[in-house]
Design a protein around this motif. Structure first.
Motif, PDB file in Angstrom:
ATOM      1  N   PRO A  65       0.792  -1.086  -0.028  1.00 48.02           N
ATOM      2  CA  PRO A  65      -0.056  -0.028   0.079  1.00 48.02           C
ATOM      3  C   PRO A  65       0.773   1.193  -0.036  1.00 48.02           C
ATOM      4  O   PRO A  65       0.447   2.093  -0.666  1.00 48.02           O
ATOM      5  CB  PRO A  65      -0.895  -0.192   1.274  1.00 48.02           C
ATOM      6  N   VAL A  66       1.985   1.306   0.483  1.00 48.92           N
ATOM      7  CA  VAL A  66       2.766   2.404   0.619  1.00 48.92           C
ATOM      8  C   VAL A  66       3.738   2.530  -0.747  1.00 48.92           C
ATOM      9  O   VAL A  66       3.581   3.563  -1.216  1.00 48.92           O
ATOM     10  CB  VAL A  66       3.833   2.344   1.742  1.00 48.92           C
ATOM     11  N   LYS A  67       3.913   1.529  -1.240  1.00 43.88           N
ATOM     12  CA  LYS A  67       4.616   1.453  -2.648  1.00 43.88           C
ATOM     13  C   LYS A  67       3.649   2.015  -3.776  1.00 43.88           C
ATOM     14  O   LYS A  67       4.194   2.443  -4.632  1.00 43.88           O
ATOM     15  CB  LYS A  67       5.399   0.312  -2.708  1.00 43.88           C
ATOM     16  N   GLU A  68       2.642   1.645  -3.483  1.00 45.13           N
ATOM     17  CA  GLU A  68       1.432   1.981  -4.570  1.00 45.13           C
ATOM     18  C   GLU A  68       1.228   3.518  -4.588  1.00 45.13           C
ATOM     19  O   GLU A  68       0.880   3.902  -5.803  1.00 45.13           O
ATOM     20  CB  GLU A  68       0.205   1.308  -4.280  1.00 45.13           C
ATOM     21  N   ILE A  69       1.421   4.186  -3.444  1.00 44.73           N
ATOM     22  CA  ILE A  69       1.285   5.600  -3.321  1.00 44.73           C
ATOM     23  C   ILE A  69       2.731   6.271  -3.931  1.00 44.73           C
ATOM     24  O   ILE A  69       2.863   7.435  -4.363  1.00 44.73           O
ATOM     25  CB  ILE A  69       0.852   6.259  -2.061  1.00 44.73           C
ATOM     26  N   CYS A  70       3.859   5.852  -3.382  1.00 42.98           N
ATOM     27  CA  CYS A  70       5.081   6.422  -3.542  1.00 42.98           C
ATOM     28  C   CYS A  70       6.062   5.963  -4.526  1.00 42.98           C
ATOM     29  O   CYS A  70       7.068   6.838  -4.987  1.00 42.98           O
ATOM     30  CB  CYS A  70       5.795   6.347  -2.082  1.00 42.98           C
ATOM     31  N   ASP A  71       6.146   4.868  -5.018  1.00 42.23           N
ATOM     32  CA  ASP A  71       6.842   4.129  -5.956  1.00 42.23           C
ATOM     33  C   ASP A  71       6.095   4.138  -7.364  1.00 42.23           C
ATOM     34  O   ASP A  71       5.348   3.054  -7.746  1.00 42.23           O
ATOM     35  CB  ASP A  71       7.248   2.668  -5.785  1.00 42.23           C
ATOM     36  N   PRO A  72       6.670   4.933  -8.405  1.00 35.96           N
ATOM     37  CA  PRO A  72       6.025   4.697  -9.698  1.00 35.96           C
ATOM     38  C   PRO A  72       6.361   3.673 -10.457  1.00 35.96           C
ATOM     39  O   PRO A  72       5.639   3.222 -11.406  1.00 35.96           O
ATOM     40  CB  PRO A  72       6.610   6.119 -10.467  1.00 35.96           C
ATOM     41  N   ALA A  75      -0.552   3.734  -7.715  1.00 28.37           N
ATOM     42  CA  ALA A  75      -1.693   4.404  -7.971  1.00 28.37           C
ATOM     43  C   ALA A  75      -1.522   6.004  -7.440  1.00 28.37           C
ATOM     44  O   ALA A  75      -2.523   6.784  -7.157  1.00 28.37           O
ATOM     45  CB  ALA A  75      -2.730   3.810  -6.873  1.00 28.37           C
ATOM     46  N   GLY A  76      -0.379   6.202  -7.375  1.00 28.12           N
ATOM     47  CA  GLY A  76       0.052   7.728  -6.935  1.00 28.12           C
ATOM     48  C   GLY A  76      -0.657   8.864  -8.061  1.00 28.12           C
ATOM     49  O   GLY A  76      -0.488   9.871  -7.569  1.00 28.12           O
ATOM     50  N   THR A  90      -2.846 -11.198  -1.086  1.00 32.32           N
ATOM     51  CA  THR A  90      -1.992 -10.165  -1.162  1.00 32.32           C
ATOM     52  C   THR A  90      -2.414  -8.904  -0.966  1.00 32.32           C
ATOM     53  O   THR A  90      -3.618  -8.684  -0.850  1.00 32.32           O
ATOM     54  CB  THR A  90      -1.391 -10.290  -2.912  1.00 32.32           C
ATOM     55  N   MET A  91      -1.342  -7.848  -0.578  1.00 33.34           N
ATOM     56  CA  MET A  91      -1.951  -6.437  -0.405  1.00 33.34           C
ATOM     57  C   MET A  91      -1.838  -5.759  -1.562  1.00 33.34           C
ATOM     58  O   MET A  91      -2.327  -4.501  -1.633  1.00 33.34           O
ATOM     59  CB  MET A  91      -1.035  -5.776   0.819  1.00 33.34           C
ATOM     60  N   GLN A  92      -1.332  -6.096  -2.744  1.00 36.34           N
ATOM     61  CA  GLN A  92      -1.323  -5.558  -3.850  1.00 36.34           C
ATOM     62  C   GLN A  92      -2.951  -4.954  -4.248  1.00 36.34           C
ATOM     63  O   GLN A  92      -3.725  -5.790  -4.065  1.00 36.34           O
ATOM     64  CB  GLN A  92      -0.621  -6.267  -5.131  1.00 36.34           C
TER      65      GLN A  92
END
Length: 935
Positions: free
Chosen positions: A335-342, A348-349, A775-777
């Motif tokens: 969930p953090v990488k989906e916002i911060c990692d393009p 989803a950023g 998964t949390m993806q």
């Protein structure tokens, strides 16, 4: 120097010539320079002779023998009001003389400021014995304690509950001067007729300084200075301005070397060296020495504070482990990488989010909340649930083990059978209550407040407290309005792209949270200051009968207010903020402004920041108020006295003047210390799921707090009046209340404020429908609903839409605009609600059951210690019985010796038959000896 002549009664002394005077009744009035007025009143002082020089640090009268047990200070002026006070002082001091106290007066000409007079008080040994019996003091017997079987010793390295590892040796104090040798003897309530069985090795040391000051203060509070029933006690005289203050003396200077400490028996210097210095922050506290010098009440506070600090080590370690886990998992958490990692597959950023305010706020991309998402994950992850449960159980364990520790201290300090002096009536109660009735216990006439009058006063007080609780709620609403307005201002005026490197951090939401928290902290401190004065006024209005009742009533008022004052905004952020904000297009409005909503990452990170700012800011402010300001005032007064000494070398800076220049130890000083720690306990438990480092902050603060309080007591404050108590009183029940409430608040915080439950529902149910595996993806996209911007009302639609956004996202489980029933709750929403409610019910019941089991399994009193106490009671009783029998035998032997000198043998032969029940005569004497042997 002159001394009191033998055979004269105690009087008031001034260091002048050798003339002696008596009043009309023949009482010894003075030793030197003291004359009685025509009505047999108090003293008229004369000045010191030129040759008189006083020792700078003396703790005795001018004869160098009689110890100063108490000092009364007053400022002498030429006002007419001072004439009235002067007459009162004369009458009061004469009354103290009649009670057996010895007084010595230092005139104002000998003081540093040339206006302050000092009356030194000495309690003679006979008076100490009489009041020790009256106050039922426990004193050491000659009989040494008996060693018990191995395993019963309470000082061994481990016991069954709170293990003390031998590796703690580096933290222990090794100074043998700190050992309390009184613990080697049995103790019993003192009676003068059995004084030969008490361990009276030296009349000067039989009573400790704290015991002497307690007796002196008791006499001063019982002494009348007028015919009216309300004209009694030193406290009344201080309130009326007759005296400025009263205090016992410190042992001497605190900043002395260890050789001077040993030679002069300077307990103050010893405590500073082993306890008050910062270099001793890692050492255990010398509780026995603290008790001996300051009394049981202060020693018990430091025992509780030290134990609380020690127990904070465990949640600190667990909290740090949880934080380390959070930081390590931060770089891999989907969930953090989906916002911060393009580069992340389910990034989803770039999703467009709905505006956070009306018209002035524009659409924004989700990646701008990257910092908030990272902070949220650090405080909101899988370890949060475990830590919240752990803290709830820790709170119960802490209280249960403290009860055991408290009982051990009661045993070691002879407080097991202590009966608090609850029947000592407050002078204010006697002064304001006109009705009287017979006390059913003492059978004496005492002031009586009718139930109707008491109920009226309590109801008025309760209504006033409720009004001020409403004022606090109004302050919270004011902060909310500020946040609503300022969030729009920040959103309209701050462009993150123009701020460079800090642009990603200085988001409108973060700036609003920080400034709002600081404003909330300022309002909290202001309201605390105002309400404290109101609470004292209300408590006085209720007319509590005893000091215990006064403190309990005042504690309840202050706790109720500070509970609402400190925690109300945290409750709002945790449970109400997102609920009141509403969802598009049906936003909620307050005072014409749209209600503030949480960040896209939820309210958890805002709750964490609010908790950190208030908790840390409160601790910094309290340290400034308690330490920095009193230190500055004390240094100024000492500097002023030093300047006087330089200009007038004959005026020596004596011990009583040095103590007079220190800060007064207020009667409610310990109350504020307890209140500060209880509020901190609430911060460390109520919302610990939002900030696992709260126990660590509390631990660091308490390590400093112990040494700050110790330094304040030893260096900056006058010596407190020793008081006895056997427990921490009502504070235990307030701690228990906070510990129970923490179970509920943490359960609701995890369930409804954090994203833990929605994430678990997605992981175990809905991820299988999307990816065919757990998964949390995809959680970020799944938790954001879609909104058609054309459905915004004219008031809510952004004024500018340069990129032509058609759809925006918001955090909710709602149907999309294309659904026939658009913006309705989805099935997943009800699954999440059901899971949240189930979690709250299960967690509360499981944790409450565990708390009950801990309370049941851990006894309040160690069984081995209870057996030891019963054994010692039996042995003490046996010692006293043997002492009585020995005394009786001595009297019999004297009687028989006297009878043997008589010429008539018939009288002797008939004596046993006449008085056989008393054990006089041969046969009965043998019987007594036999009974003694059996004992």
């Amino acid at each position: 120097m002159t001394q009191q002549s033998s055979g004269e009664k105690p009087g008031i002394y001034t260091p002048a010539g050798d003339n002696h005077t008596r009043n009309k009744d023949g009482d010894a009035a003075a030793n030197a320079g003291f004359e009685m007025d025509d009505e047999g009143g108090a003293a008229v002082m004369t000045s010191l002779t030129t040759g008189d020089r006083r020792l700078k640090s003396t703790l005795h009268f001018h004869d160098g023998k009689r110890k100063i047990d108490f000092v009364m200070a007053y400022i002498e002026t030429d006002d007419e009001d001072d004439d009235v006070n002067d007459r009162r002082r004369k009458v009061y001091e004469k009354a103290l003389m009649r009670k057996g106290l010895e007084l010595e007066i230092e005139p104002k000409e000998e003081s540093q400021d040339q206006v302050t007079c000092f009356v030194k008080i000495h309690v003679p040994y006979d008076v100490l014995l009489a009041y020790a019996e009256r106050m039922r003091m426990k004193m050491p017997l000659k009989e040494d304690r008996v060693d018990f079987e191995e395993g019963d010793d309470q000082h061994e390295c481990c016991d069954s509950i709170d293990c003390k590892m031998c590796c703690t040796q580096p933290f222990r104090l090794e100074n043998p001067e700190l050992d309390d040798r009184d613990q080697d003897n049995y103790t019993a309530e003192f009676t003068r007729d059995k004084i030969e069985f008490f361990d009276v090795k030296n009349e000067d040391t039989f009573f400790s300084d704290s015991q002497r000051s307690r007796i002196a203060y008791r006499i001063m509070n019982e002494t009348k200075f007028g015919d009216e029933k309300t004209m009694v006690g030193i406290n009344r005289l201080i309130n009326d301005g007759t005296y400025d203050c009263v205090y016992p003396l410190h042992d001497g200077a605190y900043d002395v070397d260890k050789f001077e400490i040993a030679n002069q028996q300077n307990m103050r210097g010893l405590l500073y060296r082993e306890w008050g210095r910062w270099g001793r922050w890692y050492k255990y506290q010398p509780l026995d020495a603290i008790r001996k010098y300051f009394g049981d009440k202060i020693a018990l506070y430091f025992a509780w504070l030290g134990f609380y600090t020690e127990m904070l080590v465990y949640p600190t370690v667990v909290g740090l482990i949880c934080m380390i886990y959070s930081c390590v998992s931060l770089t891999t958490y989907p969930p953090v990488k989906e916002i911060c990692d393009p580069s992340y597959p389910t990034y989803a950023g770039d999703l467009v989010m709905c505006p956070q305010c009306d018209r002035d706020c524009g659409y924004w991309n989700l990646n701008k909340s990257c910092v908030a998402a990272e902070i949220t994950h650090i405080f909101d992850n899988n370890s949060t649930i475990f830590f919240a449960i752990f803290m709830s159980l820790w709170a119960t364990t802490f209280l249960e083990v403290w009860k055991r520790r408290q009982f051990k201290l009661n045993y070691e300090w002879d407080l097991v059978d202590y009966d608090e002096e609850r029947d000592l009536i407050r002078p204010e109660f006697e002064a304001k209550v006109t009705r009287e009735r017979i006390n059913p216990v003492t059978r004496r006439m005492e002031p009586f407040l009718s139930p109707r009058d008491r109920c009226t006063r309590v109801c008025f007080s309760a209504v006033t407290v409720f009004f001020w609780v409403i004022v606090v709620c109004a302050a919270v609403i004011a902060v909310i309005i500020y946040r609503i307005v300022i969030s729009s201002v920040f959103a309209y005026n701050i462009d993150p792209d123009t701020l460079g490197a800090i642009g990603s951090y200085a988001t409108p939401s973060l700036l609003t949270t920080i400034t709002g928290s600081l404003l909330s902290l300022i309002l909290i401190m202001i309201l605390n200051t105002v309400y404290e004065k109101i609470a004292i006024w209300l408590t006085d209005l209720e007319l509590p009968r005893t000091q215990i009742e006064f403190e309990d009533s005042f504690t309840f008022k202050m706790f109720c207010f500070q509970f609402v004052n400190y925690y109300s905004y945290l409750f709002y952020v945790a449970f109400l903020k997102n609920l009141l904000a509403g969802l598009p297009p049906n936003y909620n409005y307050f005072a014409g402004n749209r209600w503030e909503e949480c960040d896209a990452g939820g309210c958890m990170y805002e709750l964490s920041l609010q908790l950190v700012i208030i908790m840390f800011g409160k601790q910094v402010w309290n340290n400034i108020v308690e330490i920095v300001w009193p230190w500055a005032v004390t240094k100024y007064r000492q500097w002023r006295s030093a300047m006087t000494t330089q200009t007038s070398p004959d005026n020596m800076y004596t011990r009583w003047e040095q103590d007079y220049d220190l800060q007064p130890f207020q009667q409610l000083a310990l109350f504020y210390e307890y209140l500060e720690m209880v509020i901190q306990f609430g911060f460390a438990t109520l919302f610990v799921s939002a900030f696992p480092l709260a126990p660590a902050l509390a631990l660091i603060n308490n390590i400093f707090e112990i040494r700050l309080d110790a330094n304040k007591l030893i260096c900056e404050s006058r010596r407190p009046i020793a008081q006895k108590c056997s427990d921490i009183g009502v504070w235990y029940y307030l701690l228990d209340f906070l510990g129970t409430l923490a179970v509920i608040t943490n359960a609701f915080t995890i369930a409804f404020t954090s994203q833990s439950i929605p994430k678990l529902v997605y992981y175990y149910v809905y991820s299988l429908e999307i990816y065919n595996e757990r998964t949390m993806q995809g959680f970020t996209n799944n938790s954001l609903a879609v909104f058609d911007v054309r459905d915004f009302s004219s008031e809510s639609r952004p004024a500018l839409n340069p990129t032509g956004v058609d759809f925006c996202r918001y955090r909710a489980y709602r149907t999309p605009p294309s659904d026939p029933n658009k913006y309705e709750t989805t099935k997943q929403y009800w699954h999440v609600i059901a899971a949240q409610l189930a979690f709250v019910i299960v967690m509360e019941h499981v944790v409450m059951l565990c708390k009950w089991l801990i309370d049941y399994v851990v006894p309040d009193r160690p069984k081995a210690l209870q057996v030891k106490i019963k054994r010692e009671h039996f042995l003490v009783h046996e010692v006293l019985v043997k002492a009585d029998v020995t005394t009786l035998l001595k009297k019999q032997n004297m009687s028989l010796t006297s009878d043997a000198t008589l010429e008539s043998g018939d009288v002797i032969s008939h004596q046993p038959e006449a008085t056989g029940r008393t054990g006089v005569g041969g046969n009965s004497s043998l019987k007594v000896v036999k009974e003694t042997t059996e004992l």
